[in-house]
Design an enzyme around this catalytic site. Structure first.
Site, short mmCIF file in Angstrom:
data_model
loop_
_atom_site.label_atom_id
_atom_site.label_comp_id
_atom_site.label_asym_id
_atom_site.label_seq_id
_atom_site.Cartn_x
_atom_site.Cartn_y
_atom_site.Cartn_z
N GLY A 173 0.81 -1.33 -0.06
CA GLY A 173 0.18 -0.16 0.08
C GLY A 173 0.80 1.00 0.19
O GLY A 173 1.93 1.30 -0.61
N CYS A 217 2.12 4.86 16.28
CA CYS A 217 3.16 3.91 16.87
C CYS A 217 4.39 3.64 16.14
O CYS A 217 5.62 3.71 16.42
CB CYS A 217 2.45 2.71 17.44
SG CYS A 217 1.33 3.21 18.71
N1 LIG Z 1 -2.30 4.15 20.04
C1 LIG Z 1 -2.01 2.95 19.87
O1 LIG Z 1 -2.37 2.21 19.17
C2 LIG Z 1 -0.87 2.24 20.99
C3 LIG Z 1 -1.03 0.79 21.14
C4 LIG Z 1 0.30 0.43 21.88
C5 LIG Z 1 0.92 1.37 22.62
N2 LIG Z 1 0.61 2.64 22.47
C6 LIG Z 1 1.58 3.41 23.42
O2 LIG Z 1 0.67 3.80 24.51
C7 LIG Z 1 1.19 5.26 24.81
C8 LIG Z 1 -0.15 6.18 24.94
O3 LIG Z 1 -0.39 6.03 23.56
P1 LIG Z 1 -1.81 6.77 23.09
O4 LIG Z 1 -2.07 6.51 21.44
O5 LIG Z 1 -2.87 6.53 24.00
O6 LIG Z 1 -1.57 8.32 23.43
P2 LIG Z 1 -2.59 9.58 23.43
O7 LIG Z 1 -1.85 10.92 23.14
O8 LIG Z 1 -3.76 9.22 22.72
O9 LIG Z 1 -3.01 9.66 24.96
C9 LIG Z 1 -1.94 10.00 25.88
C10 LIG Z 1 -2.78 10.72 27.06
O10 LIG Z 1 -2.04 11.09 28.29
C11 LIG Z 1 -2.47 12.16 28.84
N3 LIG Z 1 -1.34 12.73 29.63
C12 LIG Z 1 -0.11 13.26 29.23
N4 LIG Z 1 0.41 13.74 30.31
C13 LIG Z 1 -0.19 13.46 31.29
C14 LIG Z 1 -0.03 13.60 32.74
N5 LIG Z 1 0.98 14.13 33.31
N6 LIG Z 1 -0.98 13.10 33.39
C15 LIG Z 1 -1.97 12.67 33.07
N7 LIG Z 1 -2.34 12.28 31.97
C16 LIG Z 1 -1.39 12.78 30.94
C17 LIG Z 1 -2.65 13.09 27.69
O11 LIG Z 1 -3.64 14.21 27.85
C18 LIG Z 1 -3.70 12.13 26.77
O12 LIG Z 1 -4.85 11.89 27.08
C19 LIG Z 1 2.30 5.62 23.62
O13 LIG Z 1 3.38 5.30 24.40
C20 LIG Z 1 2.09 4.67 22.76
O14 LIG Z 1 3.29 4.44 22.00
C21 LIG Z 1 -0.11 3.18 21.76
#
Ligand SMILES: NC(=O)c1ccc[n+]([C@@H]2O[C@H](COP(=O)([O-])OP(=O)(O)OC[C@H]3O[C@@H](n4cnc5c(N)ncnc54)[C@H](O)[C@@H]3O)[C@@H](O)[C@H]2O)c1
Length: 468
Positions: free
Chosen positions: A272, A279
């Site tokens: 694609g 991520c």
């Molecule tokens: N999105 C995915 O598909 C996925 C899958 C597996 C792992 N991850 C990992 O999980 C982690 C989070 O990813 P995401 O996509 O959920 O990110 P996101 O940006 O959607 O969510 C992060 C949240 O953390 C909050 N936050 C930041 N600092 C904070 C603090 N000091 N206190 C309280 N809340 C705080 C933000 O306001 C936000 O709501 C990352 O490390 C990512 O790599 C993501």
């Protein structure tokens, strides 16, 4: 179990809601007041299947929302950290959010608690979390740091969480491992799957869910290595697709031939416009950086990234091949999200392509079932938004398919042809069969397969499927 989940984004919100569905008492913490207000009002801030049902089931009961991290820590036995770990300018993971959460957690540690990394972090992060908490004067007997990487995929996040291929727990201490086992027990002993209100079981579910316990460092590394391997699979098949195009082979046939080998498997072999999302791009860069920091030059990952970038350029070249010049051309675009089933546009290859086309002076009418609100916030002038695929196609010089939403694979082709000014489709997701498209009167470009034309006649002389 009383659990706090810090960060209510794509991962934290899904994990916290699913923990509540497993029977735990959960406090979801975020420092974004608007997000908390929306959650309390009953809004669902992300597009994710089954999430509205589960939030409705547990909100205000087993699931609370809070902006007070210290208080949530005091009330919980286990604290999952699920804040963002975005890339820095140099490609490393920015761990400042994790560090600031660790600092705040230390203020609430008044009895033994397990702090669990849920965010994707480089190997050694657990050591740093421990150091930061100790530096703030916490008794080392009051906490353990563990790793529990998350493997959910956006679009199927709830199902992935509740029916995982495996649960990975990285712990250097048996007490913490036992507590994490207890949290996941309904999945690992299968009791969750016997419930009549359980989320429907997907195909390929492994039941009950297996749990793997490793050292903390191994768990951290497994997450980065998994994402790097999956990205490598995508780039590999994209490279093969280029060779297919050059020699006139069909990449879908090649994928079938490769993927039926049980050692390889068919998944993540979809050619694609390249991977995107919040991520893979950042995790591959972070893995590359951490390897280099520890003395290993992971050049393979550079090539994975280079092939991925190249896919977008190649797609743009195909649009030029189909339409010659682009200034002033009207293009219908299907898909803005980085993949189907989500509203997430972070690092979306679709968005990068739209931006490049706008820069070239094209006029774009785009449709995405879930991501248009988010796209509006980042895209500039020159784009209008449609309410359906057919409206996006209306009077367009060509239709571009950029995201693999299921509904884009099931279009009424007669209607689509009537809507388009010229029956040209440039498909970055290989959703259609080239011969079938030609038979329906389309000139059709896809990835890793020869372009197909109705009667072999070039697109420019065709209008509405007939010779002009
Ligand atoms: N999105 C995915 O598909 C996925 C899958 C597996 C792992 N991850 C990992 O999980 C982690 C989070 O990813 P995401 O996509 O959920 O990110 P996101 O940006 O959607 O969510 C992060 C949240 O953390 C909050 N936050 C930041 N600092 C904070 C603090 N000091 N206190 C309280 N809340 C705080 C933000 O306001 C936000 O709501 C990352 O490390 C990512 O790599 C993501």
């Amino acid at each position: 179990m009383r659990i706090a989940v810090v960060g209510s984004g794509y991962v934290g919100l899904v994990a916290g809601t699913c923990f509540a569905d497993l029977g735990h008492e959960v406090i979801l913490v975020d420092n974004d007041q608007r997000k908390l207000d929306a959650l309390r009002r009953g809004e669902v801030p992300i597009h994710e299947k089954f999430l509205p049902e589960l939030l409705g089931r547990h909100r205000g009961q087993r699931l609370q929302f809070s902006g007070d991290l210290k208080e949530a820590v005091r009330l919980s036995a286990v604290i999952f950290v699920a804040v963002g770990t975005p890339p820095t300018e140099s490609g490393e993971a920015d761990l400042s959010y994790v560090e600031s959460v660790a600092r705040e957690i230390s203020g609430g540690l008044d009895s033994f608690k397990v702090i669990v990394e849920k965010s994707t972090v480089p190997v050694y992060t657990s050591d740093w979390i421990r150091r930061i908490i100790l530096r703030n004067g916490t008794d080392p007997e009051l906490f353990e740091v563990a790793s529990n990487p998350e493997f959910l995929r956006e679009g199927t996040a709830v199902t992935d969480f509740l029916f995982p291929d495996r649960i990975l727990v990285g712990c250097d201490n048996p007490r913490a491992a036992e507590i994490l086992r207890e949290i996941y027990a309904p999945l690992t002993n299968g009791t969750y799957y016997q419930r009549t209100d359980a989320i429907p079981q997907p195909d390929r579910a492994v039941l009950p869910a297996p749990i793997i316990v490793t050292s903390t460092k191994s768990a951290e590394l497994i997450k980065h290595a998994s994402n790097a391997f999956l990205a490598m699979k995508i780039s590999f098949i994209n490279a093969v697709a280029q060779v297919c195009e050059a020699v006139g082979a069909d990449v879908n046939q090649v994928v079938h031939g490769i993927g039926t080998d049980s050692r390889i498997g068919p998944r993540f072999l979809n050619p694609g416009i390249g991977y995107g999302g919040s991520c893979f791009p950042k995790d591959i860069m972070a893995f590359r950086s951490v390897a280099r920091e520890y003395g290993y030059d992971f050049n393979l990952l550079d090539e994975v990234m280079r092939i991925n970038e190249d896919q977008r350029r190649r797609f743009l070249r195909k649009v030029h091949t189909a339409l010659w010049t682009l200034r002033g051309k009207r293009l219908g675009v299907l898909g803005l999200a980085f993949k189907g089933g989500t509203d997430d546009i972070r690092e979306s290859p679709a968005l990068a392509i739209v931006q490049a086309l706008l820069q070239e002076g094209s006029k774009i009418t785009a449709y995405d079932p879930a991501a248009m609100d988010r796209a509006r916030e980042v895209l500039s002038n020159g784009i209008t938004y449609a309410t359906s695929s057919y409206e996006a196609a209306h009077d367009a010089d060509a239709l571009l398919i950029l995201t693999e939403w299921e509904e884009f694979a099931n279009l009424d082709l007669n209607r689509l042809r009537r809507e388009l000014k010229y029956p040209i489709v440039v498909d970055g997701r290989n959703l259609y069969d080239p011969e079938a498209m030609a038979a329906q009167g389309f000139t059709y470009y896809s990835v890793g397969r020869s372009a197909s034309h109705p009667d072999g006649v070039p697109a420019a002389v065709l209008k509405n499927g007939k010779k002009a």
